[in-house]
Write an enzyme that holds these catalytic residues in place. Sequence first.
Site, PDB file in Angstrom:
ATOM      1  N   GLU A 147      -9.251  -0.335  -4.995  1.00 17.14           N
ATOM      2  CA  GLU A 147      -7.916  -0.851  -4.684  1.00 17.14           C
ATOM      3  C   GLU A 147      -7.747  -2.282  -5.190  1.00 17.14           C
ATOM      4  O   GLU A 147      -6.660  -2.670  -5.636  1.00 17.14           O
ATOM      5  CB  GLU A 147      -7.681  -0.802  -3.177  1.00 17.14           C
ATOM      6  CG  GLU A 147      -7.683   0.585  -2.584  1.00 17.14           C
ATOM      7  CD  GLU A 147      -7.770   0.588  -1.075  1.00 17.14           C
ATOM      8  OE1 GLU A 147      -7.101   1.431  -0.447  1.00 17.14           O
ATOM      9  OE2 GLU A 147      -8.505  -0.249  -0.519  1.00 17.14           O
ATOM     10  N   GLY A 153      -9.834   5.407   7.629  1.00 15.50           N
ATOM     11  CA  GLY A 153      -8.521   6.033   7.588  1.00 15.50           C
ATOM     12  C   GLY A 153      -8.552   7.147   6.559  1.00 15.50           C
ATOM     13  O   GLY A 153      -9.267   7.063   5.557  1.00 15.50           O
ATOM     14  N   ASP A 157       0.819  -1.208   0.000  1.00 14.60           N
ATOM     15  CA  ASP A 157       0.000   0.000   0.000  1.00 14.60           C
ATOM     16  C   ASP A 157       0.853   1.259   0.000  1.00 14.60           C
ATOM     17  O   ASP A 157       0.341   2.365  -0.101  1.00 14.60           O
ATOM     18  CB  ASP A 157      -0.926   0.005   1.226  1.00 14.60           C
ATOM     19  CG  ASP A 157      -2.139   0.899   1.035  1.00 14.60           C
ATOM     20  OD1 ASP A 157      -2.664   0.953  -0.093  1.00 14.60           O
ATOM     21  OD2 ASP A 157      -2.556   1.553   2.008  1.00 14.60           O
ATOM     22  N   GLY A 194     -15.217  10.319   1.443  1.00 17.28           N
ATOM     23  CA  GLY A 194     -14.928  11.194   0.322  1.00 17.28           C
ATOM     24  C   GLY A 194     -15.910  11.028  -0.818  1.00 17.28           C
ATOM     25  O   GLY A 194     -16.287  11.996  -1.489  1.00 17.28           O
ATOM     26  N   GLU A 195     -16.340   9.804  -1.047  1.00 13.91           N
ATOM     27  CA  GLU A 195     -17.265   9.525  -2.151  1.00 13.91           C
ATOM     28  C   GLU A 195     -18.706   9.875  -1.802  1.00 13.91           C
ATOM     29  O   GLU A 195     -19.482  10.308  -2.670  1.00 13.91           O
ATOM     30  CB  GLU A 195     -17.195   8.047  -2.526  1.00 13.91           C
ATOM     31  CG  GLU A 195     -15.853   7.613  -3.097  1.00 13.91           C
ATOM     32  CD  GLU A 195     -15.721   6.107  -3.149  1.00 13.91           C
ATOM     33  OE1 GLU A 195     -16.755   5.417  -3.244  1.00 13.91           O
ATOM     34  OE2 GLU A 195     -14.580   5.608  -3.083  1.00 13.91           O
ATOM     35  N   ASN A 196     -19.094   9.679  -0.529  1.00 16.42           N
ATOM     36  CA  ASN A 196     -20.513   9.702  -0.181  1.00 16.42           C
ATOM     37  C   ASN A 196     -20.975  10.923   0.598  1.00 16.42           C
ATOM     38  O   ASN A 196     -22.178  11.128   0.732  1.00 16.42           O
ATOM     39  CB  ASN A 196     -20.862   8.445   0.621  1.00 16.42           C
ATOM     40  CG  ASN A 196     -20.641   7.182  -0.183  1.00 16.42           C
ATOM     41  OD1 ASN A 196     -21.142   7.069  -1.295  1.00 16.42           O
ATOM     42  ND2 ASN A 196     -19.886   6.244   0.358  1.00 16.42           N
ATOM     43  N   GLY A 230     -14.816   5.952   1.418  1.00 13.67           N
ATOM     44  CA  GLY A 230     -16.230   5.963   1.797  1.00 13.67           C
ATOM     45  C   GLY A 230     -16.784   7.345   2.083  1.00 13.67           C
ATOM     46  O   GLY A 230     -17.832   7.744   1.553  1.00 13.67           O
ATOM     47  N   ASP A 236     -18.164   7.700  13.236  1.00 12.32           N
ATOM     48  CA  ASP A 236     -18.848   7.706  11.943  1.00 12.32           C
ATOM     49  C   ASP A 236     -19.266   9.134  11.603  1.00 12.32           C
ATOM     50  O   ASP A 236     -20.120   9.719  12.270  1.00 12.32           O
ATOM     51  CB  ASP A 236     -20.072   6.794  12.017  1.00 12.32           C
ATOM     52  CG  ASP A 236     -20.810   6.687  10.691  1.00 12.32           C
ATOM     53  OD1 ASP A 236     -20.535   7.482   9.777  1.00 12.32           O
ATOM     54  OD2 ASP A 236     -21.682   5.803  10.577  1.00 12.32           O
TER      55      ASP A 236
END
Length: 345
Positions: free
Chosen positions: A330, A180, A120, A298-300, A296, A251
Amino acid sequence: MRGCVRILCVNTGSSSVKLVLWDGTQELLRAKAETLRGEAQFDAAVTSSLHSLPAAPDAVAHRIVAADTAWPGARRLDAALLQELETRAPLAPDHLPQALAAIRAAQAAFPALPQLACSDSSFHRTLPEVARQIALPRELRQRGLARYGYHGLSCESALAALRAEGPLPGRLVIAHLGNGCSLTAVRDGRSVETTMGFTPLGGLVMSTRSGDLDPGVLLYLLRAAGYTPDALNLLLNQEAGLKGLSGISGDMKALLADARPEAQLAAAVFVHQARKHLGALAAVLGGVDLVVFTGGMGENSAVIRERICAGMDWLAPHRSLSVRVIPANEELVMARQAAAVLADP
């Protein structure tokens, strides 16, 4: 993808594991187990998923998150590499033991298949020395203490999507925001700075990870607050970040929906830190042509994207700041890296 072989990608995180089976570029299966704790639970989750595969794989690729593992592409997981990873487990206690448990489960299920390791940190091999070095004495740096960066597979996924559309922007920031979180500055397709360093614990405030701290805070906790190294590791990785700030949840979706001041403060601290790091990366790049949000959150979360980018047009003089959302994949990057190795034995 060369060879069009079936490759099972095992993507282990600190408390979750995703398994994706590819036949060339066709996704045959995607499974995920979350809220896992300890190697035994990772072993059980992977073993259970392996029994439900719709077809047998030709190889298994594993995501590796650990300091000083930034090899190019995928590497075959032979006995020597496996031993090397075992010795590095203390450097990544919240990622590498989980990955090793998944590797052992896959080896037990498919003892005759090639197993491959995908770093990674590989994407960040291009970091310049001034970005890689840690300000500690030479004898400590010679033991591998340096800034390696993470979320490299996610960065490569975003760049692959952009390349499919045309030439890459010259100055790009990739914001991987999930459990993360990291920001990476990319110049002409190469990583030149990133917010994570020696471990995935540094940089931005995250779901349950502290992000950057004054080292004096750690000395105080060890000397005066009775923390042991193990207790400190638990605090910084699982009880800090948004969860620690709010005392409610790690969250972001839950915090944004919660009107209590503690929840709103945690969200505001996160946005403040993201904006601060974005500005710093813009200084490294000399401006920003495009910001890519992935992961997650960043996209949503349009709310978080808007708050981070509000008033940031100064990063791109003479025009408004360009922003894209690109879903992270990934596992497809892992499959491509593995296929390249298998095609060149």
